[in-house]
Design a protein around this motif. Structure first.
Motif, PDB file in Angstrom:
ATOM      1  N   LYS A   1       0.845  -1.117  -0.075  1.00  0.00           N
ATOM      2  CA  LYS A   1       0.065   0.010   0.055  1.00  0.00           C
ATOM      3  C   LYS A   1       0.831   1.287  -0.140  1.00  0.00           C
ATOM      4  O   LYS A   1       1.652   1.339   0.917  1.00  0.00           O
ATOM      5  N   ASN A   2       0.823   1.933  -0.994  1.00  0.00           N
ATOM      6  CA  ASN A   2       1.594   3.099  -1.015  1.00  0.00           C
ATOM      7  C   ASN A   2       3.123   2.974  -0.906  1.00  0.00           C
ATOM      8  O   ASN A   2       3.924   4.037  -0.441  1.00  0.00           O
ATOM      9  N   PHE A   3       3.804   1.936  -1.129  1.00  0.00           N
ATOM     10  CA  PHE A   3       5.124   1.375  -0.501  1.00  0.00           C
ATOM     11  C   PHE A   3       5.833   1.923  -2.034  1.00  0.00           C
ATOM     12  O   PHE A   3       5.900   1.147  -2.878  1.00  0.00           O
ATOM     13  N   ARG A   4       6.624   2.850  -1.742  1.00  0.00           N
ATOM     14  CA  ARG A   4       7.879   3.245  -2.651  1.00  0.00           C
ATOM     15  C   ARG A   4       7.202   3.448  -4.237  1.00  0.00           C
ATOM     16  O   ARG A   4       6.524   4.483  -4.282  1.00  0.00           O
TER      17      ARG A   4
ATOM     18  N   THR B   1      13.682  -4.267  -7.574  1.00  0.00           N
ATOM     19  CA  THR B   1      14.240  -3.935  -6.420  1.00  0.00           C
ATOM     20  C   THR B   1      13.557  -3.816  -5.137  1.00  0.00           C
ATOM     21  O   THR B   1      13.749  -4.366  -4.029  1.00  0.00           O
ATOM     22  N   THR B   2      12.530  -2.859  -5.389  1.00  0.00           N
ATOM     23  CA  THR B   2      11.665  -2.515  -4.370  1.00  0.00           C
ATOM     24  C   THR B   2      10.691  -3.872  -4.050  1.00  0.00           C
ATOM     25  O   THR B   2      10.548  -3.925  -2.645  1.00  0.00           O
ATOM     26  N   LEU B   3      10.420  -4.406  -4.874  1.00  0.00           N
ATOM     27  CA  LEU B   3       9.461  -5.540  -4.470  1.00  0.00           C
ATOM     28  C   LEU B   3      10.527  -6.671  -3.746  1.00  0.00           C
ATOM     29  O   LEU B   3       9.837  -7.131  -2.571  1.00  0.00           O
TER      30      LEU B   3
ATOM     31  N   ASP C   1      21.886  -1.457  -1.765  1.00  0.00           N
ATOM     32  CA  ASP C   1      21.431  -0.993  -3.015  1.00  0.00           C
ATOM     33  C   ASP C   1      20.340  -0.134  -3.431  1.00  0.00           C
ATOM     34  O   ASP C   1      19.999   0.291  -4.445  1.00  0.00           O
ATOM     35  N   VAL C   2      19.380  -0.140  -2.117  1.00  0.00           N
ATOM     36  CA  VAL C   2      18.192   0.849  -2.133  1.00  0.00           C
ATOM     37  C   VAL C   2      18.598   2.204  -2.042  1.00  0.00           C
ATOM     38  O   VAL C   2      19.156   2.397  -0.809  1.00  0.00           O
ATOM     39  N   GLU C   3      18.325   3.297  -2.838  1.00  0.00           N
ATOM     40  CA  GLU C   3      18.743   4.693  -2.620  1.00  0.00           C
ATOM     41  C   GLU C   3      17.553   5.297  -1.707  1.00  0.00           C
ATOM     42  O   GLU C   3      16.445   4.911  -1.975  1.00  0.00           O
TER      43      GLU C   3
ATOM     44  N   ILE D   1       9.943   6.065   2.110  1.00  0.00           N
ATOM     45  CA  ILE D   1       9.118   4.844   2.014  1.00  0.00           C
ATOM     46  C   ILE D   1       7.796   4.934   1.443  1.00  0.00           C
ATOM     47  O   ILE D   1       7.221   3.871   0.602  1.00  0.00           O
ATOM     48  N   ILE D   2       7.097   6.151   1.514  1.00  0.00           N
ATOM     49  CA  ILE D   2       5.668   6.491   1.024  1.00  0.00           C
ATOM     50  C   ILE D   2       5.764   6.968  -0.452  1.00  0.00           C
ATOM     51  O   ILE D   2       6.792   7.774  -0.764  1.00  0.00           O
ATOM     52  N   HIS D   3       4.819   6.602  -1.202  1.00  0.00           N
ATOM     53  CA  HIS D   3       4.905   6.827  -2.593  1.00  0.00           C
ATOM     54  C   HIS D   3       4.946   8.383  -2.733  1.00  0.00           C
ATOM     55  O   HIS D   3       3.986   9.054  -2.127  1.00  0.00           O
ATOM     56  N   ASP D   4       5.737   8.812  -3.833  1.00  0.00           N
ATOM     57  CA  ASP D   4       5.799  10.394  -3.691  1.00  0.00           C
ATOM     58  C   ASP D   4       4.552  10.978  -4.126  1.00  0.00           C
ATOM     59  O   ASP D   4       4.299  12.161  -3.594  1.00  0.00           O
ATOM     60  N   LYS D   5       3.604  10.325  -5.070  1.00  0.00           N
ATOM     61  CA  LYS D   5       2.334  10.914  -5.416  1.00  0.00           C
ATOM     62  C   LYS D   5       1.405  11.032  -4.090  1.00  0.00           C
ATOM     63  O   LYS D   5       0.817  12.006  -4.083  1.00  0.00           O
ATOM     64  N   LYS D   6       1.440  10.019  -3.446  1.00  0.00           N
ATOM     65  CA  LYS D   6       0.643   9.959  -2.266  1.00  0.00           C
ATOM     66  C   LYS D   6       0.898  10.945  -1.061  1.00  0.00           C
ATOM     67  O   LYS D   6       0.345  11.636  -0.570  1.00  0.00           O
ATOM     68  N   TRP D   7       2.354  11.110  -0.821  1.00  0.00           N
ATOM     69  CA  TRP D   7       2.951  11.922  -0.135  1.00  0.00           C
ATOM     70  C   TRP D   7       2.683  13.588  -0.521  1.00  0.00           C
ATOM     71  O   TRP D   7       2.224  14.333   0.196  1.00  0.00           O
ATOM     72  N   ALA D   8       2.945  13.772  -2.029  1.00  0.00           N
ATOM     73  CA  ALA D   8       2.439  15.207  -2.280  1.00  0.00           C
ATOM     74  C   ALA D   8       1.089  15.448  -2.353  1.00  0.00           C
ATOM     75  O   ALA D   8       0.472  16.686  -2.072  1.00  0.00           O
TER      76      ALA D   8
END
Length: 687
Positions: A9-12, A42-44, A59-61, A66-73
């Motif tokens: 749910k809204n993960f990265r 890689t996120t999955l 290797d995760v930058e 953690i929260i999806h950028d669109k959801k955060w915005a």
């Protein structure tokens, strides 16, 4: 452990709720997930590790996002926004649900690392009743220990690092101990000496000085033993560090693998050119010497024959001395009588001729000069021919030297062309560093061996002291009681050490045999893997320990993963003393494998072999692939073992980027599509 479902749910990279069905069945142990670069593979992969252990791989930058950028915005300031990962799995007939989430009250434009994740673990019994697990993290790590994580959630492209460096080797050893469930035995082995020491301190030195002396000696030996072992550990780390440095140097040299031999060849050619040039200089000097000393002979052609002809003519005219001495003629003229009896009267023609000739006859300087000139003139032809032969040979040698120099310079030019772009000084520095670290490693190994010898000697003293303590006669009953307790503790410890050694060797042998079996099915060369006594994974070629490439390390790592999974299942089955089929039914002893980029940089032949071997590695395998890694035979092999297939469909607002499709089951499915914002959606493929 058997994975059932993953919910994001809204993960990265994943916007909204995305669900991944992970259930598998006999004969179809695989779940295939296809994704473009940057789509979220890689996120999955890290979603599994994050929900279970709360960590990401290195290797995760920007791990704080953690929260999806669109959801955060889209979330207004002051309101809460949540991202979560939920994993449903089954273990020993019991179903669990683990959810890790991050909830943040938005106060800033950008995400920061202040947010703390919360783990909730729920247990669902066979009766369907759900209850919270008080210490969820502890329960998870009892099911799938953190030390084993690297073997079951990994990126194939980085698998070669699994067995490089002392730290990673130590992780392998610790993971094996976890697999054996021997932590309790190790803790007991470490704790028992403390108990024995505490008991021994109860003996009063005044009441029993001998036992006290032996106790003090034992303490001293133990301290020395720890110090030497610490030194051995330090040296081991140094050796590992040197080996790592040597491996890096070898890799750097392999990148210019021809540089060193080419440079050696260039140096050899340069030496040859200099030698030929020195030889050419000598030959030209010889020519100058011949011409300066005997060059005149080249200008005397025909002169010798003319001199001889002239001399013959003079002799015929009696103008050259005939070798008659002057005194002999003077005697004839004085006696006016020839030796033959003929009269030579004064004034006669005979008298006048002899008188004329007496002035030439017998002149020593004329005679000497004539004889010398005659000899020189007669040998002049031979000398001139000898000079000609010497000059001809010299000219031939000069030409050969010139030709050799030209050929060698041409060869050196070709070497220079091959070396174009190679930093020769850097290569030379690498070679020197290799010598330096090879010497360091050798010195450290010698020091380590010396420390081993000292440790062995101390251990012998410790054993002798323990025997003396055991046989010593205590002076009173209280001392005898303590003595018996200390002896019992030491005996238990010795027994546990033997048990640990036997169990460790047993599982090492099982792993070694399984690694060999899996590796031989994939690798085409006659290399043999070996898990040595230190649980370091080596690869042996016919000529010795092989220098492993990235691809060989990857195959080696896959073989080890398969071996660990198999041995874990066997140990689990034996521990519970039930039939394997029953364990399979409940998911006990099954370790799932989740891997990204299983083929790494391997060529097509190995990709096909691994695609056949992957389904046999374990009872459940979730594989993340790019389109380039799923073609032809590879796709056929994987698809034949797949229970579910998914596509990570990427949406992008960038209209300059081309939309893409991926072909699965002879159907073109959306792979990259235009959308209002960047996000990824999990779409199930009909098998």
């Amino acid at each position: 452990m058997k994975l059932l479902k993953l919910t994001l749910k809204n993960f990265r990279a994943f916007y909204g709720e995305q669900v991944l069905d992970l259930s598998v069945q006999d004969g179809k142990p695989a779940v295939l997930i296809f994704g473009n670069n940057g789509a979220g593979k890689t996120t999955l992969l890290n979603a599994f590790a994050w929900v279970l252990y709360g960590t990401f791989s290195d290797d995760v930058e920007q791990q704080h996002r953690i929260i999806h950028d669109k959801k955060w915005a889209d979330t207004p300031f002051g309101e809460a926004v949540t991202a979560s990962v939920r994993l449903d799995f089954e273990h020993e007939g019991t179903r669990f649900s683990a959810t890790r989430d991050v909830t943040v009250n938005k106060q800033h434009e950008e995400q920061n690392d202040d947010a703390k994740a919360t783990l909730t673990v729920t247990e669902i019994g066979s009766d369907g009743e759900a209850k919270s697990v008080a210490n969820g993290q502890d329960r998870i790590e009892k099911i799938l220990p953190l030390g084993l994580r690297q073997f079951f959630f990994f990126n194939g492209e980085r698998m070669e690092k699994m067995f490089s460096g002392d730290d990673n080797n130590q992780e392998v050893k610790e993971a094996i101990k976890t697999l054996l469930d021997l932590e309790a035995i190790e803790r007991a082995i470490d704790d028992l000496p403390k108990a024995a020491k505490k008991l021994a301190r109860e003996i009063d030195s005044k009441g029993d000085s001998r036992l006290k002396q032996l106790t003090d000696l034992s303490d001293d030996l133990e301290a020395r033993h720890k110090a030497e072992e610490a030194d051995m550990l330090r040296l081991s780390k140094n050796i590992s560090s040197y080996q790592k440095e040597l491996a890096a140097i070898a890799q750097a040299l392999r990148q210019n693998e021809q540089a060193e031999p080419l440079q050696k060849e260039r140096d050899r050619l340069t030496r040859r050119i200099n030698q030929e040039r020195e030889r050419l200089t000598d030959l030209k000097g010889r020519k100058r010497e011949l011409l300066s000393k005997r060059g005149f002979l080249a200008l005397t052609g025909g002169l010798d024959t003319k001199i001889i002809e002239l001399a013959d003519q003079l002799r015929e005219r009696r103008q050259l001395p005939a070798g008659i001495q002057r005194s002999f003629i003077e005697d004839i003229l004085e006696d006016q009588m020839c030796m033959c009896g003929r009269s030579v009267e004064k004034g006669s023609p005979e008298y006048l001729e002899l008188d004329r000739r007496k002035y030439n006859a017998g002149l020593e300087d004329v005679q000497h000069r004539w004889m010398h000139v005659s000899g020189e003139v007669r040998s002049m032809g031979d000398s001139r021919q000898e000079l000609l032969d010497q000059l001809t040979l010299n000219a031939s040698d000069i030409q050969k030297a010139d030709d050799a120099i030209s050929q060698l310079e041409a060869e050196r030019s070709e070497v220079d062309r091959q070396l174009d772009g190679v930093d020769l000084q850097d290569v030379q520095r690498l070679v020197e560093r290799r010598k330096e670290y090879t010497n360091k490693e050798t010195d450290a190994r010698v020091a380590h061996k010396e420390a081993e010898t000292r440790v062995a000697s101390i251990k012998q003293e410790m054993e002798a002291t323990a025997r003396q303590y055991q046989r010593a006669e205590a002076k009173n009953e209280e001392s005898r009681k303590v003595q018996r307790q200390v002896n019992l503790v030491n005996q238990v410890r010795e027994a546990l050490i033997e048990v640990l050694a036997i169990r460790t060797e047993e599982v090492r042998d099982q792993l070694d045999r399984k690694v060999k079996e899996v590796f031989s099915r994939i690798f085409i060369k006659s290399y043999v893997p070996e898990l040595n006594e230190s649980f370091e994974l080596e690869l042996h070629s016919p000529s010795g320990v092989a220098i492993r490439s990235t691809g060989e390390n990857q195959i080696l790592g896959l073989s080890f993963v398969g071996a660990v999974s198999e041995v874990a299942r066997n140990i689990n089955a034996r521990k519970r003393r039930v039939e394997e089929s029953a364990l399979e039914a409940h998911g006990s002893g099954i370790y799932p494998v989740v891997m990204d980029a299983p083929f790494g940089s391997l060529d097509l032949t190995y990709q096909e072999e691994i695609s056949k071997a992957l389904p046999a590695l374990t009872s459940q395998i979730i594989t993340l692939l790019s389109q380039s890694q799923a073609r032809g035979k590879v796709m056929e092999n994987l698809q034949g073992a797949a229970n579910h297939m998914y596509v990570l469909r990427s949406y992008t607002p960038n209209r300059s980027a081309a939309e893409e499709t991926i072909e699965i089951n002879n159907r073109a499915l959306p792979y990259v599509s235009y959308g209002e914002f960047e996000h990824t959606v999990l779409e199930k493929v009909t098998v």
